[in-house]
Design a protein around this motif. Structure first.
Motif, PDB file in Angstrom:
ATOM      1  N   PHE A   1      74.096   5.493 -21.995  1.00 54.92           N
ATOM      2  CA  PHE A   1      74.949   4.301 -22.009  1.00 54.92           C
ATOM      3  C   PHE A   1      76.373   4.645 -22.444  1.00 54.92           C
ATOM      4  CE2 PHE A   1      76.711   0.548 -24.225  1.00 54.92           C
ATOM      5  CZ  PHE A   1      76.763  -0.307 -23.128  1.00 54.92           C
TER       6      PHE A   1
ATOM      7  N   ASN B   1      66.567  -1.656 -23.419  1.00 54.97           N
ATOM      8  CA  ASN B   1      66.760  -1.591 -21.968  1.00 54.97           C
ATOM      9  C   ASN B   1      67.814  -0.555 -21.573  1.00 54.97           C
ATOM     10  OD1 ASN B   1      66.039  -2.557 -19.366  1.00 54.97           O
ATOM     11  ND2 ASN B   1      67.954  -3.722 -19.289  1.00 54.97           N
TER      12      ASN B   1
ATOM     13  N   ASP C   1      72.916  -8.855 -28.473  1.00 55.36           N
ATOM     14  CA  ASP C   1      73.171  -8.796 -27.033  1.00 55.36           C
ATOM     15  C   ASP C   1      72.695  -7.468 -26.450  1.00 55.36           C
ATOM     16  OD1 ASP C   1      74.249 -11.343 -26.993  1.00 55.36           O
ATOM     17  OD2 ASP C   1      76.322 -10.645 -27.252  1.00 55.36           O
ATOM     18  N   LEU C   2      71.542  -7.011 -26.904  1.00 53.95           N
ATOM     19  CA  LEU C   2      70.961  -5.730 -26.479  1.00 53.95           C
ATOM     20  C   LEU C   2      71.878  -4.543 -26.770  1.00 53.95           C
ATOM     21  CD1 LEU C   2      69.022  -6.484 -23.163  1.00 53.95           C
ATOM     22  CD2 LEU C   2      68.113  -6.212 -25.455  1.00 53.95           C
ATOM     23  N   LYS C   3      72.687  -4.673 -27.822  1.00 53.07           N
ATOM     24  CA  LYS C   3      73.452  -3.533 -28.337  1.00 53.07           C
ATOM     25  C   LYS C   3      72.910  -3.243 -29.733  1.00 53.07           C
ATOM     26  CE  LYS C   3      77.152  -5.992 -27.693  1.00 53.07           C
ATOM     27  NZ  LYS C   3      78.518  -6.523 -27.774  1.00 53.07           N
TER      28      LYS C   3
ATOM     29  N   ILE D   1      85.573   3.175 -22.913  1.00 54.79           N
ATOM     30  CA  ILE D   1      84.896   2.133 -23.678  1.00 54.79           C
ATOM     31  C   ILE D   1      85.907   1.467 -24.603  1.00 54.79           C
ATOM     32  CG2 ILE D   1      83.054   1.650 -25.346  1.00 54.79           C
ATOM     33  CD1 ILE D   1      81.537   4.030 -24.271  1.00 54.79           C
TER      34      ILE D   1
ATOM     35  N   GLU E   1      84.813   1.542 -18.374  1.00 59.96           N
ATOM     36  CA  GLU E   1      83.419   1.313 -17.992  1.00 59.96           C
ATOM     37  C   GLU E   1      82.770   0.197 -18.814  1.00 59.96           C
ATOM     38  OE1 GLU E   1      81.392   5.049 -18.339  1.00 59.96           O
ATOM     39  OE2 GLU E   1      82.777   6.058 -16.977  1.00 59.96           O
ATOM     40  N   VAL E   2      83.100   0.132 -20.108  1.00 53.09           N
ATOM     41  CA  VAL E   2      82.486  -0.869 -20.980  1.00 53.09           C
ATOM     42  C   VAL E   2      83.604  -1.655 -21.660  1.00 53.09           C
ATOM     43  CG1 VAL E   2      80.967  -1.253 -22.954  1.00 53.09           C
ATOM     44  CG2 VAL E   2      80.513   0.653 -21.399  1.00 53.09           C
TER      45      VAL E   2
ATOM     46  N   ASP F   1      84.138  -4.822 -24.238  1.00 45.70           N
ATOM     47  CA  ASP F   1      83.473  -5.758 -25.141  1.00 45.70           C
ATOM     48  C   ASP F   1      84.504  -6.726 -25.707  1.00 45.70           C
ATOM     49  OD1 ASP F   1      81.956  -7.080 -27.031  1.00 45.70           O
ATOM     50  OD2 ASP F   1      80.761  -5.292 -27.516  1.00 45.70           O
TER      51      ASP F   1
ATOM     52  N   ARG G   1      81.031  -1.154 -15.889  1.00 49.48           N
ATOM     53  CA  ARG G   1      79.571  -1.296 -15.755  1.00 49.48           C
ATOM     54  C   ARG G   1      78.988  -2.242 -16.796  1.00 49.48           C
ATOM     55  NH1 ARG G   1      77.581   2.734 -19.481  1.00 49.48           N
ATOM     56  NH2 ARG G   1      79.187   4.283 -19.872  1.00 49.48           N
ATOM     57  N   ALA G   2      79.751  -2.596 -17.833  1.00 50.16           N
ATOM     58  CA  ALA G   2      79.242  -3.570 -18.797  1.00 50.16           C
ATOM     59  C   ALA G   2      80.404  -4.464 -19.236  1.00 50.16           C
ATOM     60  CB  ALA G   2      78.635  -2.870 -20.004  1.00 50.16           C
TER      61      ALA G   2
ATOM     62  N   TYR H   1      81.076  -7.697 -21.805  1.00 44.99           N
ATOM     63  CA  TYR H   1      80.538  -8.560 -22.853  1.00 44.99           C
ATOM     64  C   TYR H   1      81.526  -9.691 -23.136  1.00 44.99           C
ATOM     65  CZ  TYR H   1      77.175  -4.806 -23.659  1.00 44.99           C
ATOM     66  OH  TYR H   1      76.174  -3.878 -23.498  1.00 44.99           O
TER      67      TYR H   1
ATOM     68  N   ILE I   1      75.721  -4.816 -16.621  1.00 46.61           N
ATOM     69  CA  ILE I   1      75.451  -5.680 -17.757  1.00 46.61           C
ATOM     70  C   ILE I   1      76.512  -6.778 -17.798  1.00 46.61           C
ATOM     71  CG2 ILE I   1      75.311  -5.782 -20.277  1.00 46.61           C
ATOM     72  CD1 ILE I   1      74.481  -2.794 -20.171  1.00 46.61           C
TER      73      ILE I   1
ATOM     74  N   VAL J   1      77.236 -10.263 -20.098  1.00 49.59           N
ATOM     75  CA  VAL J   1      76.768 -11.092 -21.203  1.00 49.59           C
ATOM     76  C   VAL J   1      77.695 -12.299 -21.348  1.00 49.59           C
ATOM     77  CG1 VAL J   1      76.182 -11.169 -23.648  1.00 49.59           C
ATOM     78  CG2 VAL J   1      75.854  -9.058 -22.356  1.00 49.59           C
TER      79      VAL J   1
ATOM     80  N   GLU K   1      71.144  -6.600 -16.421  1.00 49.33           N
ATOM     81  CA  GLU K   1      71.121  -7.339 -17.683  1.00 49.33           C
ATOM     82  C   GLU K   1      72.020  -8.555 -17.510  1.00 49.33           C
ATOM     83  OE1 GLU K   1      72.291  -6.020 -21.734  1.00 49.33           O
ATOM     84  OE2 GLU K   1      71.063  -4.264 -21.274  1.00 49.33           O
TER      85      GLU K   1
END
Lengths: 433, 290
Positions: free
Chosen positions: A358, A373, A400-402, B109, B131-132, B134, B156-157, B159, B180, B182, B203
């Motif tokens: 991840f 997951n 939140d699945l973190k 990130i 990529e991420v 939050d 890819r994520a 939040y 992902i 959220v 997700e």
């Protein structure tokens, strides 16, 4: 005509200038464009008609089936006529009954002395010294002249002024002129650019700016349509071609090496010596005979494998046809991963089946840490909020699945923790530990 | 403040309390000595970047963690750290971000969760390799996203939990690599059908919103395999969805893939009832503090 006789002095006093200075020349050069039409309107039966260039417009074929009818050619016009220069004939024909006082020269407008020679041409009369070429002012060699717009020229000057040049050899075209492809041609110079056959009688077809005969055009068209030409009979192959020893053929030219049946496009070319690279030794077999020979069939393309065979997933494959089910790149001997009857490259196997870290988004090389997951490289598993490294034994909270370490979770605002607790209480089964 | 800046150019002196200065400075000095590319400055009580002299010249660092501090302002010069791949600013007092961050060439990130962001700067979506992202627990809504927000194709994520979204822009469908998403505890009234274009999504958290129906296109997604998570509780769902949810998520997905549901969904859209009331009380959120 009158103007000419007034303004032009006798040839001896003319000053020599280049042709470009001549108004006459320039005007005629322009009127050359209209030459064809004017000549067509000429009376073709007239003895005096001086038709030298038999322009023939050769139109491109539009249809494929029949060549168009060629325009009729008038061979009479292709020749010039000598003129009778004798005074006697003059007296006999046009001017009988006219007295000498009524006659005057068509060029200088002067009368004639008794006993002076008179030239009679088509009812017009001339002093012999006036009956000369309109360009060089010299008498016509052998009495041959060419007339254009009422002016007469000697053969040489007429060619220089009006003769079309051949688009191929650059020489004057005398007699039959082929007008085609925006140029003029000797009939023998206008040829197919593929096979060099003469096109004057057969007509031509324009293909990408080139003049081609009917046959060559059809062949090139077929090539452009993606059709093959049989290497044996040179005909177009309408159906599937048969490939054999590097060429394409109509399948019906061959028979099966084993059973002798006439072949169709399903026939297979077989290397008589496996691993022997050159294909001169290849033979053709019908599909039935081929299947009996036990050659492995590629699971992807369903064609026989005659070189290296890859055996995987319970099937045989051409090396280049054994590919990743996701990216379709061949493995070429690299390691592959099998899942539910499909093969994947390393990257896509992990991407699809979840072993990308991840944090670094790379394939996890060593041990995998799996939770929430997601998966992590062992050294990348850390609290998502303070980046503190964690291991299997570290207790963490899920948000939140973190993963949240205990210290971070405790720093969360009270109202958030209350909401999280409420959600957990109402729905405990949904949240993994 | 200007006095401090001038002082920094010469020798770091006085105007910042010594204890705080030393805490952060010690870590920075150590990292510089060890050539450590990862810098941990979490929970150091830092309130301005001036307390971290020389930080912006440490071009070798690839990770910078500043979570649980009291930072209010992020200087544009932070983008000088061209090798930075991970930037963690979780739980600070940041109200706005400099646009320069989106130019950082290697940033993968970015965590700015639990701050006080009311908006994102214009052009924020220009990150080349992010990529991420939050943004959990801020004060963001569809009104204050920059126009290019959904152009971050490498994402890819994403939040966005604990924010104030009522509608998710349909451009979400452009985030082709999103795995992902959220959206927990926003004020979402509906989801765009483009969410069905996120084929790699595994997700999806939409619990605690004001949703009554789901676009049938969500049925295109694989959200019921053992590699996927779909959380949708605590919404005022229409009865059939609510009933299926009692049995399990896979039943909900089966149901929204049916013709029956498509019919119900279209009828529900044309009826156009008033949106359900806001139930989340956000007055106590620390992101609201001023």
């Amino acid at each position: 005509m009158a103007r000419n006789s007034d303004t032009l002095p006798f040839p001896t006093s003319i000053s020599i200038q280049s042709l470009d200075h001549s108004k006459l020349y320039n005007r005629r050069a322009q009127s050359r464009e209209n030459l064809v039409e004017k000549e067509i309107t000429n009376d073709s039966n007239s003895n005096q008609s001086t038709f030298v260039y038999d322009y023939e417009e050769l139109a491109e074929w539009k249809g494929f089936d029949k060549p168009p009818k060629l325009p009729p050619r008038n061979f009479k016009n292709a020749y010039c006529d000598t003129n009778d220069l004798k005074k006697q004939t003059t007296n006999k024909t046009g001017v009988t009954g006219m007295s000498l006082d009524d006659m005057f020269c068509s060029r200088c407008r002067e009368g004639f002395e008794p006993h002076e020679k008179i030239v009679n041409s088509r009812g017009e009369l001339w002093h012999p010294q006036c009956f000369v070429c309109a360009q060089c002012f010299r008498p016509f060699p052998e009495g041959i002249f060419y007339e254009f717009e009422g002016r007469k020229y000697c053969e040489h000057d007429f060619h220089v002024l009006f003769a079309p040049c051949c688009g191929k050899c650059g020489e004057f075209v005398i007699g039959r002129v082929i007008k085609a492809m925006n140029a003029n041609w000797h009939p023998g110079c206008f040829r197919c650019e593929e096979c060099s056959g003469e096109l004057a009688e057969t007509g031509f077809m324009k293909c990408q700016g080139r003049a081609l005969c009917h046959t060559c055009n059809a062949r090139i068209k077929a090539g452009a349509l993606g059709k093959h030409i049989c290497h044996q009979c040179h005909g177009i192959i309408d159906d599937k071609p048969l490939r054999f020893r590097g060429e394409v053929y109509h399948p019906y030219h061959f028979n099966c090496t084993a059973c002798g049946i006439e072949l169709n496009a399903d026939a297979r070319e077989v290397r008589s010596r496996p691993g022997f690279a050159a294909n001169e030794m290849n033979e053709l077999y019908c599909l039935r005979c081929h299947d009996k020979m036990g050659i492995p069939i590629c699971g992807a393309c369903r064609r026989p494998i005659e070189e290296r065979v890859v055996t995987a997933l319970g099937k045989h494959w051409h090396v280049e046809h054994f590919v990743c089910a996701k990216c379709e790149k061949p493995f070429l001997g690299h390691r592959h991963y099998e899942k539910k009857g499909l093969a994947y490259c390393e990257t896509h196997y992990h991407q699809l089946f979840g072993n990308l870290c991840f944090v670094c988004n790379q394939v996890i090389a060593g041990d995998v840490f799996t939770a929430l997951n997601k998966a992590w490289c062992v050294h990348h598993f850390a609290c998502a909020f303070c980046d503190q490294k964690m291991n299997q034994k570290t207790k963490f909270f899920e948000f939140d699945l973190k993963p949240a370490c205990k210290k971070c979770y405790e720093k969360f605002p009270q109202e958030l923790k209350r909401r999280m607790r409420r959600m957990y209480d109402l729905n405990p089964k949904k949240i993994p530990a | 403040m200007t006095v401090c800046a001038r002082a920094m150019n010469q020798t770091p002196v006085s105007c910042i309390p010594n204890s705080r200065m030393s805490k952060a400075k010690k870590v920075i000095d150590e990292a510089r000595e060890n050539q450590n590319p990862e810098l941990d400055l979490a929970d150091k009580g830092i309130s301005t970047f001036e307390e971290m002299p020389g930080l912006l010249n440490m071009l070798q660092i690839t990770r910078l963690t500043l979570s649980h501090n009291k930072l209010q302002v992020v200087p544009p010069g932070l983008a000088n750290l061209i090798n930075l791949e991970i930037l963690n600013l979780f739980n600070n007092h940041i109200t706005e971000l400099p646009i320069s961050l989106s130019q950082m060439p290697k940033l993968r990130i970015l965590n700015v969760g639990m701050n006080r962001l009311d908006s994102l700067p214009r052009g924020f979506g220009a990150f080349p390799v992010l990529e991420v992202l939050d943004l959990t627990y801020n004060n963001l809504s569809e009104e204050n996203l920059p126009g290019n927000f959904f152009m971050m194709e490498t994402l890819r994520a994403l939040y966005l939990a604990d924010n104030d979204f009522e509608y998710l822009p349909p451009e979400i469908g452009q985030l082709k690599n999103l795995q992902i998403l959220v959206l927990r505890e926003n004020d979402l009234i509906e989801l765009p059908k483009e969410i069905g274009e996120l084929t790699r999504l595994r997700e999806l958290h939409i619990q605690g919103n004001r949703l009554t129906v789901l676009p049938p296109e969500i049925g295109n997604l694989d959200l019921v395999s053992n590699k996927a998570v779909f959380r949708m509780e605590f919404n005022p769902w229409v009865t059939p969805i609510g009933d299926q949810l009692q049995v399990g998520i896979s039943h909900v997905i089966d149901y929204i893939r049916s013709e029956t549901y498509r019919y119900l969904y279209n009828r529900h859209l044309s009826a156009k009832g008033p949106p359900p009331p806001i139930e989340n009380d956000k007055s106590k959120k620390i992101s609201r503090a001023r």
